[in-house]
Design a protein around this motif. Structure first.
Motif, mmCIF file in Angstrom:
data_model
loop_
_atom_site.group_PDB
_atom_site.id
_atom_site.type_symbol
_atom_site.label_atom_id
_atom_site.label_comp_id
_atom_site.label_asym_id
_atom_site.label_seq_id
_atom_site.Cartn_x
_atom_site.Cartn_y
_atom_site.Cartn_z
ATOM 1 N N HIS A 67 -10.275 1.245 47.693
ATOM 2 C CA HIS A 67 -9.671 2.361 46.243
ATOM 3 C C HIS A 67 -9.268 2.374 44.964
ATOM 4 O O HIS A 67 -8.175 1.737 44.507
ATOM 5 N N ASP A 71 -10.191 8.055 39.213
ATOM 6 C CA ASP A 71 -9.745 9.270 40.431
ATOM 7 C C ASP A 71 -8.355 9.133 40.376
ATOM 8 O O ASP A 71 -7.986 8.075 41.562
ATOM 9 N N GLN A 109 -7.975 8.136 44.993
ATOM 10 C CA GLN A 109 -7.950 6.732 44.767
ATOM 11 C C GLN A 109 -6.687 6.443 44.404
ATOM 12 O O GLN A 109 -6.499 5.349 44.825
ATOM 13 N N HIS A 117 -4.024 6.469 46.993
ATOM 14 C CA HIS A 117 -4.130 6.686 47.800
ATOM 15 C C HIS A 117 -4.262 4.794 47.807
ATOM 16 O O HIS A 117 -3.185 4.045 48.194
ATOM 17 N N HIS A 162 -11.274 2.955 42.548
ATOM 18 C CA HIS A 162 -11.590 3.508 41.157
ATOM 19 C C HIS A 162 -10.780 4.124 40.673
ATOM 20 O O HIS A 162 -10.177 5.614 41.723
#
Length: 95
Positions: free
Chosen positions: A47, A52, A55, A58, A49
């Motif tokens: 996670h 995004d 992501q 998360h 990135h």
């Protein structure tokens, strides 16, 4: 990912088995530490990135879960856990 089925099996055993052991309170500190390391590794490797938003959510979720697991490492399991009952039996045996 090389050996993906093996990695999947390790993740399932760790998450399900570790979760059950935490619910029972059996060796809670060691299990919580293993799950915290696993959760941090998942955050960093899967996670990362941050452009995004999903992501990022998360990643932060995993960091917070690791923090909760580290509280269990520090404070131990509750009074109804298997660990607490083992401590009582050990204390009774020593007296």
């Amino acid at each position: 990912m090389p050996l993906a089925p093996l990695c999947w099996l390790i993740a399932v055993v760790l998450e399900v088995g570790g979760g059950l052991l935490l619910v029972l309170g059996f060796r809670a500190a060691a299990v919580a530490l293993a799950l915290a390391v696993f959760t941090l590794a998942a955050a960093v490797f899967f996670h990362h990135h941050f452009a995004d938003q999903n992501q990022m959510i998360h990643f932060l979720k995993n960091i917070m879960m690791a923090g909760g697991l580290l509280q269990i490492v520090h404070f131990g399991a509750g009074p109804y856990s298997v660990d607490a009952r083992r401590r009582v039996k050990l204390a009774d045996a020593q007296h």
